[in-house]
Every structure is written in C-alpha cells, then in structure tokens.
Design a protein around this motif. Sequence first.
Motif, PDB file in Angstrom:
ATOM      1  N   GLY A   1       0.788  -1.228   0.000  1.00 28.85           N
ATOM      2  CA  GLY A   1       0.000   0.000   0.000  1.00 28.85           C
ATOM      3  C   GLY A   1       0.818   1.274   0.000  1.00 28.85           C
ATOM      4  O   GLY A   1       0.257   2.368  -0.119  1.00 28.85           O
ATOM      5  N   HIS A   2       2.142   1.170   0.148  1.00 36.18           N
ATOM      6  CA  HIS A   2       2.984   2.363   0.106  1.00 36.18           C
ATOM      7  C   HIS A   2       3.063   2.882  -1.328  1.00 36.18           C
ATOM      8  O   HIS A   2       3.142   2.101  -2.277  1.00 36.18           O
ATOM      9  CB  HIS A   2       4.386   2.057   0.635  1.00 36.18           C
ATOM     10  N   ILE A   3       3.050   4.175  -1.469  1.00 33.15           N
ATOM     11  CA  ILE A   3       3.036   4.799  -2.794  1.00 33.15           C
ATOM     12  C   ILE A   3       4.446   5.251  -3.162  1.00 33.15           C
ATOM     13  O   ILE A   3       5.113   5.941  -2.393  1.00 33.15           O
ATOM     14  CB  ILE A   3       2.069   6.000  -2.818  1.00 33.15           C
ATOM     15  N   TYR A   4       4.882   4.837  -4.352  1.00 34.10           N
ATOM     16  CA  TYR A   4       6.196   5.234  -4.864  1.00 34.10           C
ATOM     17  C   TYR A   4       6.040   5.740  -6.299  1.00 34.10           C
ATOM     18  O   TYR A   4       5.156   5.290  -7.028  1.00 34.10           O
ATOM     19  CB  TYR A   4       7.168   4.049  -4.885  1.00 34.10           C
ATOM     20  N   PRO A   5       6.924   6.645  -6.719  1.00 33.36           N
ATOM     21  CA  PRO A   5       6.919   7.062  -8.127  1.00 33.36           C
ATOM     22  C   PRO A   5       7.212   5.869  -9.038  1.00 33.36           C
ATOM     23  O   PRO A   5       7.995   4.987  -8.697  1.00 33.36           O
ATOM     24  CB  PRO A   5       8.046   8.101  -8.198  1.00 33.36           C
ATOM     25  N   LYS A   6       6.579   5.889 -10.196  1.00 34.90           N
ATOM     26  CA  LYS A   6       6.672   4.750 -11.101  1.00 34.90           C
ATOM     27  C   LYS A   6       6.902   5.217 -12.527  1.00 34.90           C
ATOM     28  O   LYS A   6       6.453   6.290 -12.922  1.00 34.90           O
ATOM     29  CB  LYS A   6       5.373   3.937 -11.019  1.00 34.90           C
ATOM     30  N   GLY A   7       7.603   4.420 -13.295  1.00 36.67           N
ATOM     31  CA  GLY A   7       7.848   4.725 -14.704  1.00 36.67           C
ATOM     32  C   GLY A   7       8.655   3.599 -15.325  1.00 36.67           C
ATOM     33  O   GLY A   7       8.636   2.472 -14.836  1.00 36.67           O
ATOM     34  N   ILE A   8       9.384   3.902 -16.390  1.00 23.11           N
ATOM     35  CA  ILE A   8      10.223   2.892 -17.034  1.00 23.11           C
ATOM     36  C   ILE A   8      11.560   2.808 -16.300  1.00 23.11           C
ATOM     37  O   ILE A   8      12.219   3.821 -16.070  1.00 23.11           O
ATOM     38  CB  ILE A   8      10.458   3.231 -18.513  1.00 23.11           C
ATOM     39  N   ILE A   9      11.953   1.594 -15.934  1.00 24.00           N
ATOM     40  CA  ILE A   9      13.237   1.375 -15.266  1.00 24.00           C
ATOM     41  C   ILE A   9      14.102   0.442 -16.113  1.00 24.00           C
ATOM     42  O   ILE A   9      13.595  -0.305 -16.955  1.00 24.00           O
ATOM     43  CB  ILE A   9      13.058   0.791 -13.849  1.00 24.00           C
TER      44      ILE A   9
END
Length: 315
Positions: A170-178
């Motif tokens: 449930g913790h929110i982290y930035p997301k994108g292409i890694i």
Amino acid sequence: MKIIKNIELRALLHGFPELREIDSLAKVPYGLDQDNEVYYTINNKRHVGVLKIYSSRKTTRVHEISKTMSFFCDKGICVPEVLGVGSLSDKRPYIWMQNIPGKQNIRYSKRKIQQIARHMARVHIIDSCKLEKDIIFSQPIIPEIPWDNVGPYLLMMREELLILNEYILGHIYPKGIIHGDYSWGNCLFSNLGKLNSVIDWDHSRQDFYIIDIARAQIFFSFDVKDNFRLEREREFIMAYSLVRPLTENEIKDLKIHIQIQMIRMLIETHYFTNTKSVSLNRFTGTQAAILPKRLDKKIKNFKTISLMRRPNNKY
C-alpha cells in the motif's frame, strides 16, 4: 572468440537487409545467461555492431526492449542505438545494436558510482508516458519459477519475501520505465573512467523507481568481502538525488526493498544454477557477485547493518 562465416552465417542472416553488410560474427561469452547468444558483427575486420539473439523471450517482448532502448537513445541517454530488430529464419528474435567501446570495470570508485547513479536518475526523470502505453511489464511479488519442484531452503526464502512485501503493502512510490539491472557488468567505461553506456535492457519495464535503486545496491554498495558499506550507498543516493530527489517513502523503505531484491535474486540464481547445471567455478567478478553463496552472505551482512541503522535516514 568463435568466428562464424560463409554458409553458416548466410543461413543465419538470410533475408535480412539490415544485416547484409556483416562479413562475419564473433561470439561473445555471455555469463550465466545461456538462453541468449551475443555476437560482435564484423565488417571489413571492424566491429560494427552487436547482435543479440534471444532463445527464450517472445518476439513481442524483444520488440518492447528495442522500443525502450530507442526511446532513451533518442532522449540523449547513453544507450546503444538499435540498428535493427526482427526474427531470424529459425524464428528466434534478435536485436542488432551499436557496438559502444568501453569495458566493464568492477573496481569501485566514487566517481564511477556517481556517474551510474546520475544515469539512472536521468532515465527515471524522463517523461515516458508515451512509451508506458506500450510497455506493460511489472515485476511480480514472487519470482516466477516452478515452486512445486524446489527444496525447503527456497520455500523459506519465499516466505521471507512475502513478509517483507507486507511491510510495504500500500505504500506509494513514483513509477515509470526502469532499466531493471544496473550492475558493473552492464556499465561500460572508457579508459579515463567515463561512463560510455549502460547496456542490457532486457529487464527494462514499467515499475517503481525504488526497485532500480535497491537492486543496484547489491552490486555497488557491497565490498569484495560482501560487507554492506553504508558510505557507498550514501554516495549513490546523494548523486542520484541531485538529479531526482527521493520521496519520503522511498527513503524510509529503501532498506526493505534492498532485502527484497537480494532475496529475489537469491531465489532466481539458486534455481537457475541448480536446474541448468551451470558450472560455478568459471565465473568471476560481477558474475561471481550473484552466486547463491555470496548472495546469502550479503543478505546476512545487510540484515546486521540494517539493525544498527537509524530509521528515516535522510542521507
């Protein structure tokens, strides 16, 4: 290196216009991964590119990898330029890419770590929304191996992995292409120590940036005796944060994510080396850093450090 010429080469590359300029191929040793074949493509005795042939990945996935590399290359990130992508006459997909001069250097230096960290951060800050529509590939919580056929040790590791994942649920982290696999073996440096390119985008996907950061620490923050060095982690995070500051949740949960990535790697490597009968004696340097015994030692040493570490370390 094995040189492939004449009939064998023509049969392999038949019908692919972008590969016609190749005179011969020189096979490149490819570490633990026996499912792919990598060749230097040679024209007039010059290495004009690198041909990577995939045996176990689907064609659609290989096209995703190619698209990701091209996207970041166009954005000015140090990534090999894709020269061609397709499937060979035997249906195996391939990527033909630029051959970037440089060498893999596993000797630690602060300058190299800072360059790698900044490279990663630049990848993470690029607006990849357009690319993300085509790349839907996140890491599952548990490694996808046939769990019915594993022993008690790996089952114990799986339970530990599930417990750690509950902490961050449930913790929110930035997301994108890694990139998904920053390591010494995937970073090419010039003779002067400049980072020329980051290669091997096979694990690139849409996922949390903290996964990229955490996995990188397995390679960059441990010394040759497999002891976790807090100052190395701090150097990496500080250099990364100059380009993209970490969020509060990323800072707070980083040590948990490092443990998760180490256990994941331990499970996958342990399974791989035991099911594919890979000889462990011939691996050194970066390859040896991911062998099961060393990973197990790293996990134990990291847990000891984590217990002494102050929470909410602001670096």
